[in-house]
Motif scaffolding. Structure first.
Motif, mmCIF file in Angstrom:
data_model
loop_
_atom_site.group_PDB
_atom_site.id
_atom_site.type_symbol
_atom_site.label_atom_id
_atom_site.label_comp_id
_atom_site.label_asym_id
_atom_site.label_seq_id
_atom_site.Cartn_x
_atom_site.Cartn_y
_atom_site.Cartn_z
ATOM 1 N N LEU A 46 -18.449 37.995 1.026
ATOM 2 C CA LEU A 46 -19.522 36.999 1.060
ATOM 3 C C LEU A 46 -19.755 36.491 2.473
ATOM 4 C CD1 LEU A 46 -18.372 34.795 -1.967
ATOM 5 C CD2 LEU A 46 -20.250 36.449 -1.942
ATOM 6 N N PRO A 47 -20.980 36.009 2.747
ATOM 7 C CA PRO A 47 -21.191 35.298 4.018
ATOM 8 C C PRO A 47 -20.367 34.014 4.025
ATOM 9 C CG PRO A 47 -23.300 35.786 2.925
ATOM 10 C CD PRO A 47 -22.199 36.138 1.972
ATOM 11 N N LEU A 48 -20.027 33.513 5.198
ATOM 12 C CA LEU A 48 -19.186 32.323 5.300
ATOM 13 C C LEU A 48 -19.795 31.111 4.599
ATOM 14 C CD1 LEU A 48 -17.786 32.574 8.926
ATOM 15 C CD2 LEU A 48 -16.559 32.928 6.782
ATOM 16 N N ARG A 49 -21.103 30.940 4.693
ATOM 17 C CA ARG A 49 -21.743 29.790 4.047
ATOM 18 C C ARG A 49 -21.555 29.848 2.533
ATOM 19 N NH1 ARG A 49 -27.849 28.081 5.290
ATOM 20 N NH2 ARG A 49 -26.812 27.395 7.179
ATOM 21 N N THR A 50 -21.745 31.026 1.958
ATOM 22 C CA THR A 50 -21.568 31.190 0.511
ATOM 23 C C THR A 50 -20.108 31.004 0.130
ATOM 24 O OG1 THR A 50 -23.437 32.721 0.488
ATOM 25 C CG2 THR A 50 -21.987 32.744 -1.433
ATOM 26 N N ALA A 51 -19.204 31.539 0.948
ATOM 27 C CA ALA A 51 -17.775 31.383 0.678
ATOM 28 C C ALA A 51 -17.373 29.910 0.722
ATOM 29 C CB ALA A 51 -16.957 32.195 1.683
ATOM 30 N N ALA A 52 -17.937 29.152 1.648
ATOM 31 C CA ALA A 52 -17.640 27.719 1.735
ATOM 32 C C ALA A 52 -18.101 27.018 0.465
ATOM 33 C CB ALA A 52 -18.318 27.101 2.954
ATOM 34 N N PHE A 53 -19.249 27.415 -0.054
ATOM 35 C CA PHE A 53 -19.754 26.837 -1.297
ATOM 36 C C PHE A 53 -18.824 27.188 -2.459
ATOM 37 C CE2 PHE A 53 -22.854 26.702 -4.872
ATOM 38 C CZ PHE A 53 -23.176 25.348 -4.775
ATOM 39 N N VAL A 54 -18.351 28.428 -2.502
ATOM 40 C CA VAL A 54 -17.424 28.858 -3.555
ATOM 41 C C VAL A 54 -16.137 28.043 -3.491
ATOM 42 C CG1 VAL A 54 -15.955 30.783 -4.327
ATOM 43 C CG2 VAL A 54 -18.374 31.182 -3.768
ATOM 44 N N VAL A 55 -15.594 27.874 -2.295
ATOM 45 C CA VAL A 55 -14.361 27.091 -2.126
ATOM 46 C C VAL A 55 -14.585 25.651 -2.585
ATOM 47 C CG1 VAL A 55 -12.744 26.138 -0.422
ATOM 48 C CG2 VAL A 55 -13.391 28.545 -0.320
ATOM 49 N N ALA A 56 -15.715 25.077 -2.212
ATOM 50 C CA ALA A 56 -16.018 23.703 -2.613
ATOM 51 C C ALA A 56 -16.102 23.587 -4.135
ATOM 52 C CB ALA A 56 -17.328 23.251 -1.976
ATOM 53 N N LEU A 57 -16.769 24.530 -4.771
ATOM 54 C CA LEU A 57 -16.881 24.500 -6.238
ATOM 55 C C LEU A 57 -15.523 24.691 -6.902
ATOM 56 C CD1 LEU A 57 -20.187 26.472 -6.816
ATOM 57 C CD2 LEU A 57 -19.784 24.027 -7.153
ATOM 58 N N GLN A 58 -14.689 25.544 -6.328
ATOM 59 C CA GLN A 58 -13.337 25.721 -6.868
ATOM 60 C C GLN A 58 -12.550 24.421 -6.805
ATOM 61 O OE1 GLN A 58 -11.888 28.881 -4.384
ATOM 62 N NE2 GLN A 58 -12.317 30.450 -5.915
ATOM 63 N N ARG A 59 -12.652 23.722 -5.685
ATOM 64 C CA ARG A 59 -11.913 22.468 -5.528
ATOM 65 C C ARG A 59 -12.410 21.398 -6.486
ATOM 66 N NH1 ARG A 59 -11.482 22.403 1.074
ATOM 67 N NH2 ARG A 59 -9.952 24.079 1.188
ATOM 68 N N VAL A 60 -13.715 21.294 -6.639
ATOM 69 C CA VAL A 60 -14.281 20.305 -7.564
ATOM 70 C C VAL A 60 -13.873 20.640 -8.994
ATOM 71 C CG1 VAL A 60 -16.439 19.439 -8.559
ATOM 72 C CG2 VAL A 60 -16.199 19.646 -6.085
ATOM 73 N N THR A 61 -13.970 21.911 -9.361
ATOM 74 C CA THR A 61 -13.600 22.334 -10.718
ATOM 75 C C THR A 61 -12.123 22.103 -10.975
ATOM 76 O OG1 THR A 61 -15.341 23.998 -10.687
ATOM 77 C CG2 THR A 61 -13.603 24.275 -12.327
ATOM 78 N N ARG A 62 -11.277 22.438 -10.006
ATOM 79 C CA ARG A 62 -9.840 22.239 -10.153
ATOM 80 C C ARG A 62 -9.519 20.760 -10.339
ATOM 81 N NH1 ARG A 62 -8.054 24.636 -5.445
ATOM 82 N NH2 ARG A 62 -8.760 26.617 -6.260
ATOM 83 N N ALA A 63 -10.142 19.904 -9.551
ATOM 84 C CA ALA A 63 -9.920 18.455 -9.679
ATOM 85 C C ALA A 63 -10.432 17.961 -11.026
ATOM 86 C CB ALA A 63 -10.626 17.720 -8.551
ATOM 87 N N HIS A 64 -11.566 18.473 -11.443
ATOM 88 C CA HIS A 64 -12.168 18.087 -12.725
ATOM 89 C C HIS A 64 -11.207 18.429 -13.874
ATOM 90 C CE1 HIS A 64 -15.648 17.235 -15.294
ATOM 91 N NE2 HIS A 64 -15.295 18.282 -16.006
ATOM 92 N N LEU A 65 -10.672 19.654 -13.862
ATOM 93 C CA LEU A 65 -9.744 20.082 -14.908
ATOM 94 C C LEU A 65 -8.428 19.328 -14.830
ATOM 95 C CD1 LEU A 65 -10.372 23.929 -14.777
ATOM 96 C CD2 LEU A 65 -11.163 22.331 -16.540
ATOM 97 N N HIS A 66 -7.958 19.103 -13.611
ATOM 98 C CA HIS A 66 -6.684 18.415 -13.405
ATOM 99 C C HIS A 66 -6.730 16.975 -13.949
ATOM 100 C CE1 HIS A 66 -2.896 17.315 -11.534
ATOM 101 N NE2 HIS A 66 -3.501 16.293 -10.946
ATOM 102 N N ARG A 67 -7.874 16.356 -13.824
ATOM 103 C CA ARG A 67 -8.022 14.971 -14.284
ATOM 104 C C ARG A 67 -8.324 14.875 -15.765
ATOM 105 N NH1 ARG A 67 -10.669 14.443 -8.827
ATOM 106 N NH2 ARG A 67 -9.035 13.466 -7.595
ATOM 107 N N GLY A 68 -8.513 16.033 -16.420
ATOM 108 C CA GLY A 68 -8.673 16.040 -17.863
ATOM 109 C C GLY A 68 -10.074 15.796 -18.366
ATOM 110 N N PHE A 69 -11.078 15.965 -17.517
ATOM 111 C CA PHE A 69 -12.454 15.811 -17.978
ATOM 112 C C PHE A 69 -12.888 17.082 -18.692
ATOM 113 C CE2 PHE A 69 -12.368 13.095 -14.123
ATOM 114 C CZ PHE A 69 -12.554 11.897 -14.755
ATOM 115 N N ASP A 70 -13.753 16.944 -19.664
ATOM 116 C CA ASP A 70 -14.275 18.117 -20.375
ATOM 117 C C ASP A 70 -15.684 18.430 -19.975
ATOM 118 O OD1 ASP A 70 -11.968 18.599 -21.809
ATOM 119 O OD2 ASP A 70 -12.516 17.168 -23.346
#
Length: 70
Positions: A46-70
């Protein structure tokens, strides 16, 4: 993709005594963030900009799941 645990390099909240310490900590954080983006870009072709977006979404999703939100 989301199976990895939360990052172990969470920012510390201790006050810093001088500018040099702040710079070192910022450099460490920024370097780690770049390495995460570079790894995703390389692994997925992926281009770096797209990869940065993927990393950001992974972090948000991981935090979302970790905190127990559905």
């Amino acid at each position: 993709l989301l199976s990895s645990p939360l990052p172990s390099r969470l920012p510390e909240t201790l006050p810093l005594s001088n500018s040099n310490e702040k710079h070192k900590r910022l450099d460490k954080t920024m370097t780690a963030a770049f390495e995460d983006v570079w790894r995703v870009a390389s692994e997925k072709g992926l281009p770096l900009r797209t990869a940065a977006f993927v990393v950001a979404l992974q972090r948000v999703t991981r935090a979302h799941l970790h905190r127990g939100f559905d």
